[in-house]
Design an enzyme around this catalytic site. Structure first.
Site, PDB file in Angstrom:
ATOM      1  N   THR A  75      10.184   7.329  -3.928  1.00 39.29           N
ATOM      2  CA  THR A  75       9.988   8.623  -4.610  1.00 39.29           C
ATOM      3  C   THR A  75       9.248   9.571  -3.675  1.00 39.29           C
ATOM      4  O   THR A  75       9.641  10.733  -3.503  1.00 39.29           O
ATOM      5  CB  THR A  75       9.189   8.415  -5.923  1.00 39.29           C
ATOM      6  OG1 THR A  75       9.964   7.583  -6.791  1.00 39.29           O
ATOM      7  CG2 THR A  75       8.868   9.721  -6.610  1.00 39.29           C
ATOM      8  N   CYS A 328      14.048   3.943 -14.408  1.00 39.18           N
ATOM      9  CA  CYS A 328      13.293   5.155 -14.732  1.00 39.18           C
ATOM     10  C   CYS A 328      13.830   5.815 -15.989  1.00 39.18           C
ATOM     11  O   CYS A 328      13.181   6.655 -16.574  1.00 39.18           O
ATOM     12  CB  CYS A 328      13.373   6.165 -13.593  1.00 39.18           C
ATOM     13  SG  CYS A 328      13.546   5.417 -12.032  1.00 39.18           S
TER      14      CYS A 328
HETATM   15  N1  PLP Z   1      16.189   6.124  -5.030  1.00 39.85           N
HETATM   16  C1  PLP Z   1      16.959   5.173  -5.563  1.00 39.85           C
HETATM   17  C2  PLP Z   1      18.413   5.153  -5.224  1.00 39.85           C
HETATM   18  C3  PLP Z   1      16.429   4.209  -6.422  1.00 39.85           C
HETATM   19  O1  PLP Z   1      17.214   3.270  -6.927  1.00 39.85           O
HETATM   20  C4  PLP Z   1      15.039   4.273  -6.718  1.00 39.85           C
HETATM   21  C5  PLP Z   1      14.444   3.308  -7.669  1.00 39.85           C
HETATM   22  O2  PLP Z   1      15.109   2.664  -8.452  1.00 39.85           O
HETATM   23  C6  PLP Z   1      14.267   5.276  -6.130  1.00 39.85           C
HETATM   24  C7  PLP Z   1      14.874   6.193  -5.297  1.00 39.85           C
HETATM   25  C8  PLP Z   1      12.810   5.414  -6.426  1.00 39.85           C
HETATM   26  O3  PLP Z   1      12.111   4.282  -6.039  1.00 39.85           O
HETATM   27  P1  PLP Z   1      10.565   4.091  -6.428  1.00 39.85           P
HETATM   28  O4  PLP Z   1      10.494   4.203  -7.938  1.00 39.85           O
HETATM   29  O5  PLP Z   1      10.241   2.743  -5.945  1.00 39.85           O
HETATM   30  O6  PLP Z   1       9.807   5.161  -5.799  1.00 39.85           O
END
Ligand code: PLP
Length: 387
Positions: A75, A328
């Site tokens: 993120t 999420c």
């Molecule tokens: N991008 C993608 C494609 C993801 O699948 C995820 C999490 O599932 C993220 C970004 C964000 O990851 P994080 O929540 O570990 O920051």
């Protein structure tokens, strides 16, 4: 049939830590406590561990160590990519293109930039979740500074034609970022071959610890930092580094480097078995996403007429963890924006389950999963017909 141990089918959301990674991290937690910015020996020993980890990860994607910035999460890396490019650009260059199926951290960063005067365009995807290249070409303008398109989608597994998009952007003089969270460690990535300028990857999706990720920033690409302070990470991410997590991330990368090919073959086989069994045994079920250009780890099925949240809860009561979209959005009772962008109806989107496989998925787990879904659906059908 209730499995004796919980069965995990949510590897795309996060992975358990690999015991080899944990061992390496425990060593680091005990030993590497010095601050990597300190001049004394303890600090410099920690610095050596940090730079070794950076080199391991850089080599894995054919980058230079100086092109790897450690962050706290994907993120953060995605926020840094979009906002970092946006705020280092000139006033005249203020147009950013993303796809309609990006992860919320890219989509919401873009939306926020819109409130700050940047112009955002969204590229369409087809019914398989593949970016429409002709739409991308049409959306490119003189003031476009950045294109951000994910490598593989986290809900349906479709792989995007990143090399082709990279070529288009390079020719037009536009920076190109890809969110490779779901492909890093699963399929080979070469940043030079893909012609990407920025790339995001995360540790906890490859059996490493949570709380660490990278942003690859190609040499010569200028971005503004989000965090200002002591000038860590080439001035792009100030804050004392989380060394045990970084060392664990590098260990997870080393394991992927050794076992990626074999693991991909094994998961491909299991993925095919699961797909065939679901489509054969559950009438009306459908596979979402591209049938060919996909990572085998992520499968997404629609079960028309059945609520996927209810199915996921019933499976959970049996000790089987699956998901309804990305983690999420599990508690967001809106239909998946990815599935909607692919042209599914609201009803179809609400009937879709994501099943993701990983290092410890076994054939037996798949047999139990398919049998359990079939039984739940049969019971629901019976209840409906008796009403
Ligand atoms: N991008 C993608 C494609 C993801 O699948 C995820 C999490 O599932 C993220 C970004 C964000 O990851 P994080 O929540 O570990 O920051």
């Amino acid at each position: 049939m209730k499995p004796t141990k919980p069965i995990y089918f949510d590897f795309a959301s996060t992975c358990p830590i690999d015991p080899r990674v944990l061992r390496r991290m425990l060593q680091s937690l005990k030993r590497d406590f010095g601050n990597t910015m300190s001049l004394h020996q303890l600090g410099q020993e920690a610095k050596v561990s940090l730079e070794e980890a950076r080199e391991t990860i850089a080599n894995f994607i054919n980058a230079k160590p100086s092109e790897i910035i450690f962050t706290s999460s994907a993120t953060e890396s995605n926020n840094l990519a979009l906002k970092g490019v946006a705020f280092s650009s000139t006033v005249q260059k203020n147009h950013i293109i993303i796809s309609s199926i990006e992860h919320p951290c890219v989509r919401e960063s873009a939306k926020w930039l819109e409130t700050k005067g940047f112009e955002i365009s969204m590229v369409r995807v087809d019914r398989y979740g593949r970016v429409d290249i002709s739409d991308l070409r049409k959306k490119i303008k003189k003031n476009t500074i950045l294109v951000s398109i994910m490598h593989a989608n986290n809900e349906v597994g479709t792989i995007q034609p990143i090399k082709e998009i990279g070529g288009i952007c390079r020719k037009e003089g536009i920076l190109f970022h890809t969110d490779a969270v779901q492909t890093f460690g699963k399929i080979p990535i070469d940043v030079k071959e893909l012609k990407v300028d920025l790339l995001t990857a995360s540790s906890h999706k490859i059996y490493g610890p949570k709380g660490v990720a990278i942003l690859f920033v190609r040499e010569g690409v200028k971005i503004s930092p989000l965090l200002h302070g002591g000038g860590h990470e080439m001035g792009l991410r100030s804050s004392t580094v989380n060394l045990p997590a970084i060392v664990g991330f590098a260990e997870a990368v080393k394991i992927c480097r050794e076992s990626m090919k074999e693991e991909a073959k094994r998961i491909e086989k299991l993925s095919k078995m699961l797909t065939d069994d679901i489509l054969k045994n559950i009438k009306g079920s459908r596979l979402n996403g591209d049938p060919k250009n996909r990572i085998p780890h992520i499968l997404n099925f629609s079960f028309p007429g059945f609520d996927a949240h209810e199915l996921a809860i019933e499976l959970d009561l049996l000790g089987i963890a699956v998901s309804t979209g990305s983690a999420c959005s599990t508690f967001d009772l809106k239909p998946s924006s990815t599935l909607m962008a692919m042209g599914l109806s609201e009803k179809e989107a609400f009937s879709s389950l994501r099943i993701s496989l990983g290092r410890w998925t076994r054939k037996r787990d798949i047999e139990i999963l398919v049998k359990s879904i079939s039984q739940i659906i049969e019971r629901k059908k019976k209840c409906l017909s008796e009403k």
